[in-house]
Design a protein around this motif. Structure first.
Motif, PDB file in Angstrom:
ATOM      1  N   ILE A  22      46.532  46.390  36.791  1.00 19.10           N
ATOM      2  CA  ILE A  22      47.533  45.325  36.744  1.00 19.10           C
ATOM      3  C   ILE A  22      47.003  44.155  37.564  1.00 19.10           C
ATOM      4  N   SER A  23      46.784  43.048  36.883  1.00 17.63           N
ATOM      5  CA  SER A  23      46.194  41.878  37.540  1.00 17.63           C
ATOM      6  C   SER A  23      46.413  40.650  36.667  1.00 17.63           C
ATOM      7  N   ASN A  24      46.557  39.509  37.299  1.00 15.15           N
ATOM      8  CA  ASN A  24      46.668  38.248  36.556  1.00 15.15           C
ATOM      9  C   ASN A  24      45.321  37.555  36.405  1.00 15.15           C
ATOM     10  N   THR A  25      44.262  38.242  36.835  1.00 18.33           N
ATOM     11  CA  THR A  25      42.910  37.672  36.705  1.00 18.33           C
ATOM     12  C   THR A  25      42.019  38.651  35.930  1.00 18.33           C
ATOM     13  N   PRO A  26      42.277  38.802  34.626  1.00 12.67           N
ATOM     14  CA  PRO A  26      41.550  39.799  33.836  1.00 12.67           C
ATOM     15  C   PRO A  26      40.056  39.537  33.710  1.00 12.67           C
ATOM     16  N   LYS A  27      39.634  38.288  33.941  1.00  8.27           N
ATOM     17  CA  LYS A  27      38.212  37.974  33.800  1.00  8.27           C
ATOM     18  C   LYS A  27      37.461  38.029  35.126  1.00  8.27           C
ATOM     19  N   GLU A  28      38.168  38.414  36.173  1.00  6.70           N
ATOM     20  CA  GLU A  28      37.514  38.575  37.470  1.00  6.70           C
ATOM     21  C   GLU A  28      36.441  39.653  37.359  1.00  6.70           C
ATOM     22  N   LYS A  29      35.328  39.421  38.012  1.00  5.89           N
ATOM     23  CA  LYS A  29      34.167  40.290  37.826  1.00  5.89           C
ATOM     24  C   LYS A  29      34.458  41.757  38.113  1.00  5.89           C
ATOM     25  N   LYS A  30      35.168  42.023  39.196  1.00  2.00           N
ATOM     26  CA  LYS A  30      35.432  43.420  39.553  1.00  2.00           C
ATOM     27  C   LYS A  30      36.333  44.095  38.513  1.00  2.00           C
ATOM     28  N   VAL A  31      37.194  43.312  37.889  1.00  2.07           N
ATOM     29  CA  VAL A  31      38.067  43.852  36.846  1.00  2.07           C
ATOM     30  C   VAL A  31      37.256  44.152  35.587  1.00  2.07           C
ATOM     31  N   VAL A  32      36.416  43.201  35.215  1.00  6.95           N
ATOM     32  CA  VAL A  32      35.559  43.382  34.037  1.00  6.95           C
ATOM     33  C   VAL A  32      34.661  44.602  34.215  1.00  6.95           C
ATOM     34  N   ASN A  33      34.097  44.749  35.408  1.00  7.17           N
ATOM     35  CA  ASN A  33      33.225  45.901  35.690  1.00  7.17           C
ATOM     36  C   ASN A  33      33.983  47.221  35.573  1.00  7.17           C
ATOM     37  N   ALA A  34      35.224  47.217  36.053  1.00  4.70           N
ATOM     38  CA  ALA A  34      36.033  48.440  35.987  1.00  4.70           C
ATOM     39  C   ALA A  34      36.286  48.848  34.539  1.00  4.70           C
ATOM     40  N   LEU A  35      36.527  47.864  33.684  1.00  4.37           N
ATOM     41  CA  LEU A  35      36.736  48.149  32.261  1.00  4.37           C
ATOM     42  C   LEU A  35      35.429  48.590  31.610  1.00  4.37           C
ATOM     43  N   PHE A  36      34.368  47.888  31.954  1.00  2.00           N
ATOM     44  CA  PHE A  36      33.053  48.166  31.373  1.00  2.00           C
ATOM     45  C   PHE A  36      32.602  49.590  31.666  1.00  2.00           C
ATOM     46  N   GLU A  37      32.904  50.062  32.867  1.00  2.00           N
ATOM     47  CA  GLU A  37      32.463  51.399  33.262  1.00  2.00           C
ATOM     48  C   GLU A  37      33.482  52.481  32.932  1.00  2.00           C
ATOM     49  N   GLY A  38      34.586  52.082  32.314  1.00  2.32           N
ATOM     50  CA  GLY A  38      35.553  53.072  31.865  1.00  2.32           C
ATOM     51  C   GLY A  38      36.491  53.586  32.938  1.00  2.32           C
ATOM     52  N   PHE A  39      36.552  52.900  34.084  1.00  2.00           N
ATOM     53  CA  PHE A  39      37.479  53.334  35.132  1.00  2.00           C
ATOM     54  C   PHE A  39      38.924  53.029  34.734  1.00  2.00           C
ATOM     55  N   ALA A  40      39.089  52.012  33.921  1.00  5.92           N
ATOM     56  CA  ALA A  40      40.412  51.661  33.399  1.00  5.92           C
ATOM     57  C   ALA A  40      40.258  51.259  31.939  1.00  5.92           C
ATOM     58  N   LYS A  41      41.361  51.359  31.191  1.00  8.12           N
ATOM     59  CA  LYS A  41      41.304  51.067  29.762  1.00  8.12           C
ATOM     60  C   LYS A  41      41.575  49.596  29.456  1.00  8.12           C
ATOM     61  N   VAL A  42      42.607  49.052  30.077  1.00  7.49           N
ATOM     62  CA  VAL A  42      42.990  47.663  29.807  1.00  7.49           C
ATOM     63  C   VAL A  42      43.528  47.023  31.077  1.00  7.49           C
ATOM     64  N   VAL A  43      43.764  45.709  30.986  1.00  7.34           N
ATOM     65  CA  VAL A  43      44.375  44.971  32.089  1.00  7.34           C
ATOM     66  C   VAL A  43      45.754  44.495  31.645  1.00  7.34           C
ATOM     67  N   LEU A  44      46.746  44.758  32.481  1.00  6.29           N
ATOM     68  CA  LEU A  44      48.109  44.302  32.211  1.00  6.29           C
ATOM     69  C   LEU A  44      48.482  43.213  33.211  1.00  6.29           C
ATOM     70  N   PRO A  45      49.315  42.262  32.808  1.00  8.44           N
ATOM     71  CA  PRO A  45      49.736  41.214  33.751  1.00  8.44           C
ATOM     72  C   PRO A  45      50.759  41.750  34.748  1.00  8.44           C
ATOM     73  N   ILE A  46      50.888  41.062  35.865  1.00  7.70           N
ATOM     74  CA  ILE A  46      51.855  41.477  36.884  1.00  7.70           C
ATOM     75  C   ILE A  46      53.276  41.406  36.324  1.00  7.70           C
ATOM     76  N   THR A  47      53.544  40.345  35.567  1.00 10.10           N
ATOM     77  CA  THR A  47      54.831  40.230  34.876  1.00 10.10           C
ATOM     78  C   THR A  47      54.604  40.550  33.407  1.00 10.10           C
ATOM     79  N   PRO A  48      55.161  41.635  32.904  1.00  7.49           N
ATOM     80  CA  PRO A  48      54.888  42.049  31.525  1.00  7.49           C
ATOM     81  C   PRO A  48      55.437  41.063  30.500  1.00  7.49           C
TER      82      PRO A  48
END
Length: 434
Positions: A86-112
């Protein structure tokens, strides 16, 4: 998927944001998803064991700075739970890396929002498809599954730590056959590059594509199947290579642009489930190939179901999910014979991939009765033939437009006559009414 008879699902939010639970609860009130919340200081390990949620939403804005480590722990201890950042910065490097390595499936916004709610539902749909009883039963019947090479984690770690390509190349060189596969991939018609340098090949492929090539290397190891199946294994290898080449060519032809590097090598591995079908039963696969010659439908998964009682797409989706590949890879593999796709951004890719898949089979002498639309087969015309055809179509359209213009005056004249007739009729009506 979400109907009257569906079981309810649990979404556990790990956040210190006190409004997040109510926001998600309101957004999901029409669904079968119940929302729960714990704080960042709570023991998520215990909470997950007690609650047994299907989905985890990890808010990285006010949680532990070591969120990658937390997500990795969740993946190890609770592999069946869908992890979402859950983050409002889906393109942040650490978020992208987490998705790339399969630690998480998707990014959701703080406010759905509506999009994020749809995303959650689709993730659960995918989860249900690839973890159905039929898939699990089939997987359990196999003596083994293709596995990623031991150096895979080293490569992913190097990418995460921003190591340069020279460093990554040295890791790959520890597995000469993998290094050879990487070089062979970029020298294929899909990329049109000539190089014998691994580092140059890696630079051209891009980081995300490196992962797909490693997966392809793992999937097409000959020791996966018995010796008697190797000739048919070779057919699948050839089909994979052709599909990859045709997908790139078709994508360029249809959309006048190159395939995004993030998914450029996905066609190499998109039909990986076919290998599992071959691995499961040699004789059934022989029957499958025999029937495939005369099959006349784009969606040849119907044949999968008839012979194996399961589709190769579901098996591929399961394997990719098990390997921890990004969700769009799982989704594209799961749905490449269907028109539905979770992410509209990959719809163009799926269109090119679906047709390329059939063309590859036809090149190998299968599915020859499938009728491919003319807009796709035009790819085989020479530039002169294509130009001539387009000029002819343009000329026909101009002639049609001209004819319509010529018809318009006569239609206008007819409209005037009809209008005058109505006026006269109206006058006569008034006269006789008096």
């Amino acid at each position: 998927m979400f109907g009257e008879n569906m079981k309810s699902f649990k979404l556990l939010l790990i956040t210190d944001d006190k409004t997040m639970k109510s926001n998600y609860k309101n957004s999901l009130k029409e669904s079968e998803i119940k929302v729960y919340q714990i704080g960042s200081d709570d023991q998520f390990d215990k909470a997950i064991r007690d609650l047994e949620p299907e989905i985890l939403g990890y808010d990285i804005s006010n949680c532990s700075q070591n969120f990658i480590q937390d997500l990795e722990t969740m993946r190890t201890n609770f592999p069946d739970v869908v992890r979402m950042i859950i983050s409002n910065t889906p393109k942040e490097k650490k978020v992208v890396n987490a998705l790339f390595e399969g630690f998480a499936k998707v990014v959701l916004p703080i406010t759905p929002n509506e999009k994020s709610v749809s995303l959650i539902k689709n993730i659960l749909r995918i989860r249900d498809e690839i973890e159905s009883d039929e898939v699990k039963h089939f997987i359990m019947s196999l003596d083994s599954l293709p596995s990623l090479p031991t150096l895979y984690d080293d490569i992913m770690s190097a990418i995460r730590d921003d190591k340069d390509l020279k460093y990554i190349a040295k890791i790959i060189e520890k597995e000469p056959s993998l290094a050879s596969d990487v070089i062979k991939t970029v020298n294929s018609p899909a990329y049109s590059i000539e190089t014998s340098s691994l580092q140059t090949a890696l630079a051209f492929l891009g980081i995300n594509a490196i992962k797909d090539v490693i997966v392809s290397f793992s999937a097409f190891k000959e020791d996966l199947v018995p010796k008697k199946s190797l000739p048919y294994f070779k057919i699948l290898q050839d089909h994979s290579t052709l599909t990859n080449n045709y997908t790139h060519e078709m994508y360029q032809f249809l959309f006048n642009k190159k395939l995004n590097k993030n998914i450029a090598s996905l066609p190499l591995i998109g039909n990986i489930g076919l290998i599992l079908l071959l691995k499961s039963d040699h004789n059934k696969f022989l029957e499958y190939l025999k029937r495939l010659k005369d099959f006349d439908d784009y969606n040849y998964e119907d044949l999968d179901d008839e012979i194996f009682n399961i589709s190769h797409s579901k098996l591929g989706g399961y394997l990719f999910n098990w390997w921890g590949l990004p969700i769009f890879t799982v989704d594209a593999t799961l749905n490449h014979h269907k028109e539905f796709i979770m992410n509209p951004e990959t719809a163009e890719f799926i269109e090119a991939f679906r047709v390329a898949d059939i063309l590859a089979w036809q090149k190998l002498g299968y599915l020859e009765k499938v009728q491919i639309e003319e807009k796709y087969t035009d790819i085989f015309l020479s530039p002169e033939e294509l130009r001539s055809k387009r000029e002819k179509i343009a000329e026909e359209e101009r002639a049609k437009a001209k004819k319509e213009e010529e018809i318009k005056p006569s239609e206008k004249k007819r409209e005037i006559i009809e209008e005058n007739h109505k006026k006269k009729k109206s006058l006569f009506g008034k006269f006789f009414s008096k």
